[in-house]
Design a protein around this motif. Sequence first.
Motif, PDB file in Angstrom:
ATOM      1  N   LYS A 151      12.794  -7.892 -16.875  1.00 26.83           N
ATOM      2  CA  LYS A 151      13.916  -8.615 -17.212  1.00 26.83           C
ATOM      3  C   LYS A 151      14.433  -9.310 -16.162  1.00 26.83           C
ATOM      4  O   LYS A 151      15.376 -10.365 -16.325  1.00 26.83           O
ATOM      5  CB  LYS A 151      15.082  -7.439 -17.568  1.00 26.83           C
ATOM      6  CG  LYS A 151      14.814  -6.712 -18.866  1.00 26.83           C
ATOM      7  CD  LYS A 151      15.840  -5.705 -18.953  1.00 26.83           C
ATOM      8  CE  LYS A 151      15.541  -4.909 -20.293  1.00 26.83           C
ATOM      9  NZ  LYS A 151      16.501  -3.982 -20.774  1.00 26.83           N
ATOM     10  N   ASP A 152      13.868  -9.394 -14.837  1.00 21.06           N
ATOM     11  CA  ASP A 152      14.604  -9.922 -13.766  1.00 21.06           C
ATOM     12  C   ASP A 152      13.646 -11.397 -13.452  1.00 21.06           C
ATOM     13  O   ASP A 152      12.323 -11.269 -13.511  1.00 21.06           O
ATOM     14  CB  ASP A 152      14.214  -9.039 -12.369  1.00 21.06           C
ATOM     15  CG  ASP A 152      14.830  -9.706 -11.154  1.00 21.06           C
ATOM     16  OD1 ASP A 152      15.042 -11.079 -11.203  1.00 21.06           O
ATOM     17  OD2 ASP A 152      15.364  -9.147 -10.196  1.00 21.06           O
ATOM     18  N   LEU A 193      13.467 -13.511 -11.259  1.00 22.39           N
ATOM     19  CA  LEU A 193      12.587 -13.436 -10.028  1.00 22.39           C
ATOM     20  C   LEU A 193      11.272 -12.896  -9.895  1.00 22.39           C
ATOM     21  O   LEU A 193      10.476 -13.483  -9.367  1.00 22.39           O
ATOM     22  CB  LEU A 193      13.476 -12.941  -8.918  1.00 22.39           C
ATOM     23  CG  LEU A 193      14.589 -13.975  -8.519  1.00 22.39           C
ATOM     24  CD1 LEU A 193      15.448 -13.304  -7.580  1.00 22.39           C
ATOM     25  CD2 LEU A 193      13.988 -15.439  -7.717  1.00 22.39           C
ATOM     26  N   VAL A 194      11.058 -11.749 -10.410  1.00 20.64           N
ATOM     27  CA  VAL A 194       9.957 -10.868 -10.786  1.00 20.64           C
ATOM     28  C   VAL A 194       8.881 -11.684 -11.591  1.00 20.64           C
ATOM     29  O   VAL A 194       7.765 -11.952 -11.220  1.00 20.64           O
ATOM     30  CB  VAL A 194      10.128  -9.350 -11.425  1.00 20.64           C
ATOM     31  CG1 VAL A 194       8.648  -8.801 -11.631  1.00 20.64           C
ATOM     32  CG2 VAL A 194      11.197  -8.497 -10.347  1.00 20.64           C
ATOM     33  N   ARG A 195       9.590 -12.100 -12.881  1.00 13.65           N
ATOM     34  CA  ARG A 195       8.503 -13.148 -13.690  1.00 13.65           C
ATOM     35  C   ARG A 195       8.003 -14.072 -12.847  1.00 13.65           C
ATOM     36  O   ARG A 195       6.880 -14.719 -12.858  1.00 13.65           O
ATOM     37  CB  ARG A 195       9.322 -13.524 -14.770  1.00 13.65           C
ATOM     38  CG  ARG A 195       9.937 -12.389 -15.580  1.00 13.65           C
ATOM     39  CD  ARG A 195      10.366 -12.964 -16.936  1.00 13.65           C
ATOM     40  NE  ARG A 195      11.216 -13.816 -17.354  1.00 13.65           N
ATOM     41  CZ  ARG A 195      12.456 -13.559 -17.419  1.00 13.65           C
ATOM     42  NH1 ARG A 195      12.862 -12.269 -17.326  1.00 13.65           N
ATOM     43  NH2 ARG A 195      13.237 -14.319 -17.409  1.00 13.65           N
ATOM     44  N   ASP A 222       9.904 -14.318  -3.436  1.00 14.75           N
ATOM     45  CA  ASP A 222      10.585 -14.096  -4.570  1.00 14.75           C
ATOM     46  C   ASP A 222      10.735 -12.727  -5.054  1.00 14.75           C
ATOM     47  O   ASP A 222      11.949 -12.145  -5.373  1.00 14.75           O
ATOM     48  CB  ASP A 222      10.226 -14.936  -5.993  1.00 14.75           C
ATOM     49  CG  ASP A 222      10.400 -16.255  -5.783  1.00 14.75           C
ATOM     50  OD1 ASP A 222      11.495 -16.810  -5.307  1.00 14.75           O
ATOM     51  OD2 ASP A 222       9.396 -17.048  -6.109  1.00 14.75           O
ATOM     52  N   ALA A 272      14.131 -10.070  -5.274  1.00 14.20           N
ATOM     53  CA  ALA A 272      14.347  -9.199  -6.417  1.00 14.20           C
ATOM     54  C   ALA A 272      14.656  -7.888  -6.057  1.00 14.20           C
ATOM     55  O   ALA A 272      14.952  -6.843  -6.749  1.00 14.20           O
ATOM     56  CB  ALA A 272      13.219  -9.452  -7.388  1.00 14.20           C
ATOM     57  N   LYS A 280       9.875   0.008  -4.800  1.00 16.95           N
ATOM     58  CA  LYS A 280      11.531  -0.264  -4.968  1.00 16.95           C
ATOM     59  C   LYS A 280      11.961   1.286  -5.479  1.00 16.95           C
ATOM     60  O   LYS A 280      11.184   1.860  -6.336  1.00 16.95           O
ATOM     61  CB  LYS A 280      11.905  -1.308  -5.947  1.00 16.95           C
ATOM     62  CG  LYS A 280      13.360  -1.456  -6.169  1.00 16.95           C
ATOM     63  CD  LYS A 280      13.636  -2.643  -7.208  1.00 16.95           C
ATOM     64  CE  LYS A 280      14.897  -3.046  -7.485  1.00 16.95           C
ATOM     65  NZ  LYS A 280      15.500  -4.117  -8.255  1.00 16.95           N
TER      66      LYS A 280
END
Length: 565
Positions: free
Chosen positions: A321-322, A324-326, A383, A387, A399
């Motif tokens: 959903k983030d 930045l991760v994508r 990136d 995140a 995380k």
Amino acid sequence: MRSTRKTAAVIVVLAVALTATACGGGKSSKATPNQTPIKATDNGMNYQDRAAVRQGGIFNWPVEQYSTQWNLNETDGTATDTAAVALAMMPNALHSKADGSIFWNTSYVLDAAVTSTSPYQVVTYHLNPKAKWSDGAPLDASDYIATWKADNGSDPAYNAANTKPFVNISDVKAGKDNFEVVVTFKTPYADWPAIFSTVYPSKYIGTADEFNKGWLEKFPVTAGPFKLDANGLNKTDQTVTVVADPNWWGDKPKLDKIVFKTMKRDAMAGAFANGAVDQFAVGVDADALSAAKKVAGAEIRKAAGPDWRHLTINGQSPALKDVLVRKAIFEAVDRDAIRDSDLAGLDWQSTETLNNHIYMSNQKGYQDNSGGLKFDPVQAKKDLTAAGYTIGSDGKAMKDGRQLEFNLVAFAGIKVSTNEANLVQQMLADNLGIKVDINAYDKVFDDYLTPGKFDLTAFTWSDSVFGVANAQSFYANPLTPDNIGQNYTRIGSKAIDDAFAKAESDTDAKQEVSDANAADALVWAEYNELPLYQRPQIYAVKKNVANFGAPGFADFVYENIGFTS
């Protein structure tokens, strides 16, 4: 496989089983270059006048999926193989040529045109009064009205694959008689010819239950040059057999019969060699291509059409959903390496990395809308760190005490899918410390993509000449979490919908291209679907097969397919 070239609502085929030589690891093997790249206006179909095609014969056509949903406008009915079978028997009112131009199939539509632009765009269709369903009912305005009502999204109980074009219609009614159809749009719609290419009979889609379930494992009626043979849907043998319909009012089919045979992709080359099938899509399988070239009486037909590989991200997965991760995933995937690995050993010009979700690189209108995206592991780590993840000395992305981990769903028995899954797995591990679990299944779309039981996957979109309308269905904001249409990323926005609507409303071709690219830039900013490359169309076909092969931007005219000797 998934979707068709120009069915109602411009549903587009998802071609999934497009094989490639499996190459583990991150090393790339350059594709064998072709001296003359194929243009968008070229294809490999062995076009012959009908007079040159002999009457009679059985055409054996391999497919990878024995379909169960035969409503091409329903969410589960958009597979390539489903369309290949269904369009032999169902209305296909619009055809396209290799150069992208379109023309009406006068067996269904004698003519259609915009008859008013003020205060609203109005399109008037004149239907062929000879057209009828196999139960004797006329194919008329009532079917257009029913198709619009079923697909316009006003009743979410209808599992419509693509509602967007129909939403823009305010009214569909009969004109001077039931063979004149008057369609009124809320706003101008540039790709209106594609909307009603395939209609379904009002009698059998009038309720949501009939629309969703009435075409499961059966054809209540047909209206094409072919019809089901006795025991035509043979689930035991995994075959669908169609025969020339003597009640067909158009040009008589040249073939007596078409037998669609379900088989694994890696079995097709052998079936072609022993004469069990008359053609097969080589896709990007170098071994299959080599085997096909050795078959006596065969030839290789090629085209560069609207088919493209891509990596899809499920935006509803918690970590994804983030944005930045994508974004980090996009930057950590070496698309050039994947392309060159997939195309290794093929007699094909290694196409450039695709940076557009709407236009192919050999199409007018193509431009790079990726915002400068490139393979950049350093930026990808930045990136991912932004995140909230840390990449420790052990190289793992962590995380809250847990390593970042994704489920990549692949297609069982499909070499290109296995190859890409292995490459993405290694790239994300090496460049970001992400663990990727690969799980391969047979019924990927029905069991995993549609219900959202995946994090990452890769397959092929097979579009049509109506690129804007097609792409609109891929990135449209889902109506509900359970009604996503064809947007498997589950990521959308009003801004994207509005941008595509703007492009679709352009009656000026140059403005449509400009606005389409603006819409594409918004899609890129979401980092939801990563284009890889334009997939070559490579078919092995018996030399005496006419009007069939690699269509490129064209489509098949079933009644013209046949043998020259």
